[in-house]
Write an enzyme that holds these catalytic residues in place. Sequence first.
Site, mmCIF file in Angstrom:
data_model
loop_
_atom_site.group_PDB
_atom_site.id
_atom_site.type_symbol
_atom_site.label_atom_id
_atom_site.label_comp_id
_atom_site.label_asym_id
_atom_site.label_seq_id
_atom_site.Cartn_x
_atom_site.Cartn_y
_atom_site.Cartn_z
ATOM 1 N N TYR A 80 -5.221 -12.192 2.366
ATOM 2 C CA TYR A 80 -5.014 -10.753 2.164
ATOM 3 C C TYR A 80 -6.251 -9.876 1.983
ATOM 4 C CZ TYR A 80 -5.619 -11.666 -2.840
ATOM 5 O OH TYR A 80 -6.127 -12.037 -4.053
ATOM 6 N N HIS A 174 6.983 -13.433 -6.567
ATOM 7 C CA HIS A 174 5.624 -13.359 -6.017
ATOM 8 C C HIS A 174 5.392 -14.444 -4.960
ATOM 9 C CE1 HIS A 174 1.668 -11.684 -5.933
ATOM 10 N NE2 HIS A 174 1.131 -12.879 -6.019
ATOM 11 N N LYS A 175 5.805 -15.642 -5.272
ATOM 12 C CA LYS A 175 5.741 -16.757 -4.315
ATOM 13 C C LYS A 175 6.906 -17.696 -4.634
ATOM 14 C CE LYS A 175 0.652 -16.958 -4.349
ATOM 15 N NZ LYS A 175 -0.534 -17.811 -4.519
ATOM 16 N N TYR A 178 6.410 -19.675 -7.640
ATOM 17 C CA TYR A 178 6.469 -18.945 -8.914
ATOM 18 C C TYR A 178 7.863 -18.348 -9.087
ATOM 19 C CZ TYR A 178 1.338 -19.246 -8.679
ATOM 20 O OH TYR A 178 0.052 -19.688 -8.588
ATOM 21 N N ASP A 185 0.628 -7.378 -8.545
ATOM 22 C CA ASP A 185 -0.124 -7.579 -7.300
ATOM 23 C C ASP A 185 0.799 -7.505 -6.068
ATOM 24 O OD1 ASP A 185 -0.898 -9.005 -9.643
ATOM 25 O OD2 ASP A 185 -2.326 -10.233 -8.546
ATOM 26 N N ARG A 259 -7.228 -5.327 -12.539
ATOM 27 C CA ARG A 259 -6.937 -5.318 -11.093
ATOM 28 C C ARG A 259 -5.441 -5.322 -10.793
ATOM 29 N NH1 ARG A 259 -10.632 -8.864 -8.624
ATOM 30 N NH2 ARG A 259 -9.243 -10.623 -8.275
ATOM 31 N N GLY A 262 -4.629 -1.962 -10.776
ATOM 32 C CA GLY A 262 -5.250 -1.376 -9.586
ATOM 33 C C GLY A 262 -4.399 -1.584 -8.348
ATOM 34 N N TRP A 263 -3.908 -2.810 -8.178
ATOM 35 C CA TRP A 263 -3.028 -3.105 -7.025
ATOM 36 C C TRP A 263 -1.808 -2.186 -7.049
ATOM 37 C CZ3 TRP A 263 -5.560 -5.504 -3.614
ATOM 38 C CH2 TRP A 263 -6.225 -6.726 -3.801
#
Length: 419
Positions: A80, A174-175, A178, A185, A259, A262-263
Amino acid sequence: MNFINHNIKLLAFAALGSGMFLACAQTKSVTASKPSAEISKSGKVVPTNLKWSERMMLSEMHRFPESWMLDFSKSPKWTYPSAIVLDAAEQLYTKTGKKEYYNYISEFGEKLIKEDGTILTYEIEKYNIDLLNSGNVLLYLYEKEKKEKYLKALQTLRSQIDGQPRTKEGSFWHKKIYPYQVWLDGLYMGMPFYTHYTKDFVKGPEAAKAYDDIIFQFDSVQKNLLDKKTGLLYHAWDESKEQAWANKETGLSPNFWGRAMGWYGMAMVDVLDYLPKDHPGRARLISYIKSYTDAIIKVQDKNSGLWYQVLDKPLANGNYEEATASAMFVYTIIKSVNNGYLPKSYRAYAKKGYDGIIKNLITVDENGVVNLNKCCAVAGLGGKPYRDGSYEYYVNEEIRSNDAKGTGPFILASLEFEK
């Protein structure tokens, strides 16, 4: 702050081109000595008379001569971070018409997508939402080049969304590895692509359904990850409350990681680029940007204008002013002001942050190559070895220079200021 005293782990040398790149908290980066096609009349690899957007872009192209190398990839890999820098390259090409920017983007598609539309190293069955982000590069390339292989690859990525596991109320995991976990994110990794794809390829009731689903993802995050006291959002939420990092009552991770926030900000402003003007969720998303910005302004350092790795603990041992989050916040705020999502008075906060990055986190080599220092290399939750989301975990993750997760947002922010 003296970072050496805080035992911050430094990355070892990473080989880059014919030179070596020292990735660390405060040492000036040494870039490859290979001459660039962009040698200016002054003899510098990157001309110093250009605006910061181009100076950083050309520096990235010098460090990573092929776009698949961005973010220190050793071999072509569908990941990414490169997409953020290439998004900036798209805007620079539109602004300047300089073909080298377009070629840099185009090479990424050529290298990563096989003729039959297969995506190199991509495995759909992992249902990793991070891997949708580079789909934005393909949306751009397909629009420009109309290559069938890009369309096939895009359809594959879009089919991931249909199969992506969700929480009981409908938020994307998320995945697959997970389960029941929503990370901030993931909103950036998946939603701009989902919205842009819908705008380009989907019509009628199906499009309306997709846009509603996208807005719901943000509604769900606001409901489940927001700290009402500070207005900040936690890094992640485990619906099952089974993870060791999850609060047993709320399911929330314990800290506000810069972060991650931030994402989330970038996700909101980028989704609005493609969400229809008349969609009822649009005003709600803009209201989230306002409350989000009010919260991050409160934790912006009053002197430097920067933001910390762990946002609400500036004075705690080992915390530091972190580049990627700072660049992402600046981009989110200035783009929101430019697009009318925030009042013009908020520009001052973005400008203070931007000036702080240039003053405190940017160094320029003798050859004109620009470096962005103090970037957190990576942070997550769970996995092996287990990441517990503690304060100590975040401040002890690797720090390096010229991480694409910082350089990309810095270029994007620069472009917004240059408008």
